[in-house]
Scaffold this motif. Structure first.
Motif, PDB file in Angstrom:
ATOM      1  N   GLN A   1       0.827  -1.208   0.000  1.00 29.09           N
ATOM      2  CA  GLN A   1       0.000   0.000   0.000  1.00 29.09           C
ATOM      3  C   GLN A   1       0.864   1.262   0.000  1.00 29.09           C
TER       4      GLN A   1
ATOM      5  N   ASP B   1       0.816   4.138  -2.793  1.00 28.32           N
ATOM      6  CA  ASP B   1       0.623   5.547  -2.449  1.00 28.32           C
ATOM      7  C   ASP B   1       1.772   6.415  -2.974  1.00 28.32           C
ATOM      8  N   MET B   2       2.995   5.914  -2.838  1.00 20.82           N
ATOM      9  CA  MET B   2       4.155   6.674  -3.306  1.00 20.82           C
ATOM     10  C   MET B   2       4.106   6.860  -4.820  1.00 20.82           C
TER      11      MET B   2
ATOM     12  N   ASN C   1       1.332   6.752  -6.720  1.00 19.77           N
ATOM     13  CA  ASN C   1       0.204   7.641  -7.038  1.00 19.77           C
ATOM     14  C   ASN C   1       0.503   9.097  -6.701  1.00 19.77           C
ATOM     15  N   GLU C   2       1.234   9.328  -5.627  1.00 19.48           N
ATOM     16  CA  GLU C   2       1.554  10.689  -5.205  1.00 19.48           C
ATOM     17  C   GLU C   2       2.895  11.155  -5.751  1.00 19.48           C
ATOM     18  N   ASN C   3       3.590  10.253  -6.458  1.00 17.14           N
ATOM     19  CA  ASN C   3       4.902  10.544  -7.032  1.00 17.14           C
ATOM     20  C   ASN C   3       5.889  11.005  -5.964  1.00 17.14           C
ATOM     21  N   LYS C   4       5.836  10.353  -4.795  1.00 15.64           N
ATOM     22  CA  LYS C   4       6.735  10.704  -3.696  1.00 15.64           C
ATOM     23  C   LYS C   4       7.894   9.718  -3.644  1.00 15.64           C
TER      24      LYS C   4
ATOM     25  N   GLN D   1      10.271   9.331  -8.267  1.00 15.26           N
ATOM     26  CA  GLN D   1      10.088  10.170  -9.439  1.00 15.26           C
ATOM     27  C   GLN D   1      10.521   9.472 -10.725  1.00 15.26           C
TER      28      GLN D   1
ATOM     29  N   ARG E   1       4.698   1.409 -13.415  1.00 14.34           N
ATOM     30  CA  ARG E   1       3.423   1.773 -12.785  1.00 14.34           C
ATOM     31  C   ARG E   1       2.327   0.811 -13.231  1.00 14.34           C
TER      32      ARG E   1
END
Length: 180
Positions: A151, A155-156, A158-161, A164, A171
């Protein structure tokens, strides 16, 4: 490097119960697939207990987390890492959980590569002495950690955290695993 190292490799190979590999496809002397860094073979994860991830870099002071690591994460598979010293520490700083409840992860702080690998092999030996039923119970206990990591990675992405450089292809692979 020397005869002793060769003997250790042969011993490890002989102790390995199965070999998982993805052969390259050839047609009329042309390579159909040449790079499997973007492929995840789900059956490899469902037929094994734990992943031993061999990262690209193992000796430098820089920790490099590659696609090799997120494959077991998306497959909800526990892992150990032959990588840079403090690799697991770096994962934890990103919010990932490791399997220190079940594995002695002191190998992560070992700076000598051969000693680090030896510690990992010792942990694998402990698992090899367990019954299938014991391993199933341990995997069931590990599931929450695996789900947390999966998860977090989703999340990373989807949020591009912190990811990069993850490719569109990577993806898509994660999204397919997430659907499963």
């Amino acid at each position: 490097e020397n005869k002793n190292d060769q003997q250790k490799f042969i011993e490890l190979k002989n102790r390995t119960p199965i070999i998982l590999d993805v052969p390259l496809g050839y047609t009329d002397n042309q390579v159909q697939e040449y790079n499997y860094d973007h492929k995840v073979v789900f059956e490899h994860y469902t037929s094994t207990f734990i992943s031993v991830v061999m990262e690209t870099s193992v000796e430098s002071d820089t920790v490099f987390i590659s696609e090799k690591m997120y494959k077991p994460i998306v497959a909800l598979h526990p892992f150990m890492v032959i990588g840079n010293p403090r690799y697991l520490e770096s994962l934890k700083k990103l919010g990932f959980k490791t399997f220190d409840k079940w594995i002695d992860e002191s190998y992560d702080s070992e700076t000598d590569y051969k000693k680090r690998v030896s510690k990992i092999l010792n942990e694998l030996d402990k698992f090899s002495n367990k019954t299938i039923e014991e391993l199933k119970l341990i995997r069931k206990e590990m599931l929450l950690t695996c789900e947390h990591n999966s998860q977090l990675l989703l999340d990373m992405i989807n949020e591009n955290k912190g990811l990069q450089n993850i490719s569109k292809m990577d993806r898509n692979i994660f999204n397919k695993f997430n659907e499963i």
